[in-house]
Design an enzyme around this catalytic site. Sequence first.
Site, PDB file in Angstrom:
ATOM      1  CB  SER A  45      -1.624   0.209   0.869  1.00  0.00           C
ATOM      2  OG  SER A  45      -1.667   0.858   0.699  1.00  0.00           O
ATOM      3  CG  ASP A 157      -3.912  -1.812   0.470  1.00  0.00           C
ATOM      4  OD1 ASP A 157      -3.415  -2.504   0.554  1.00  0.00           O
ATOM      5  OD2 ASP A 157      -4.433  -0.859   0.506  1.00  0.00           O
TER       6      ASP A 157
END
Length: 255
Positions: A45, A157
């Site tokens: 991320s 993610d």
Amino acid sequence: MANLDKNKKIGLALGGGSVLGAAHIGVLKAIEEEEIEICCIAGTSIGAFIASLFAFGKSSDDIKQLTEGLDWLDISRIELSNLGLLSNVKLGKLIVKSIGDKNLEEADLTLAVVAADIGTGKKVILKKGSIVDAVNASSALPGIFKPVEINGQLLVDGGVLENVPISPLKEFEAEQVIAVDLNAKHSYKKPENIIDVLLNAFNMTLTNLSTLQTKDVEFIIAPDLSEFNLIDTDQFEDLIAKGYQDAKEYLNSIL
């Protein structure tokens, strides 16, 4: 407490944490000052974004200059679809602005980015191909950002499966690993909008998962970010300072 040996191959894992990721810049500054040589790095991320810049030779000061003053509108755009509300393509443009349109395997440090295949539920460790696509995929928060398609896989993610990316560093045969967990000491605030709700829910899940995945890691830098929230970019300078302060203290205790 074990000691960090500068003569060994040291890997660095930068975890996710939305805006809290600014603390990574402070951590990197502390690592630079202690002259700890990193041989390989992995990111998830926002950690993937920071890791990619560092892997291509950008210093903590370089990364700070590139990212200071950014807000959600700077790294995203509204792009309604049946898979997400926003697109984070602007995040990739920041990378191109800083290091050019590069591939992961061109980095100065051995680099990996963690994402999750939303179609199969499997973790995907990206070590080759477009760094822009990899970072955009790893930071595509489900329900907010559109997934990114890479090699026929629909990726989101990486925090869904491994928020503090230890496993790639084991593949790279790092002898010692420093993990940076931004959520370990984070506290939650009452949400004020739908973004707050989604981020709180997402981070509650990944925090519990990260606790299990990092339990055997010798060196964990866990800045106390309890006073910060997940989306306010006005905290930028304070987050960097806190990341630096807590990392400096921890590194002094293990060196």
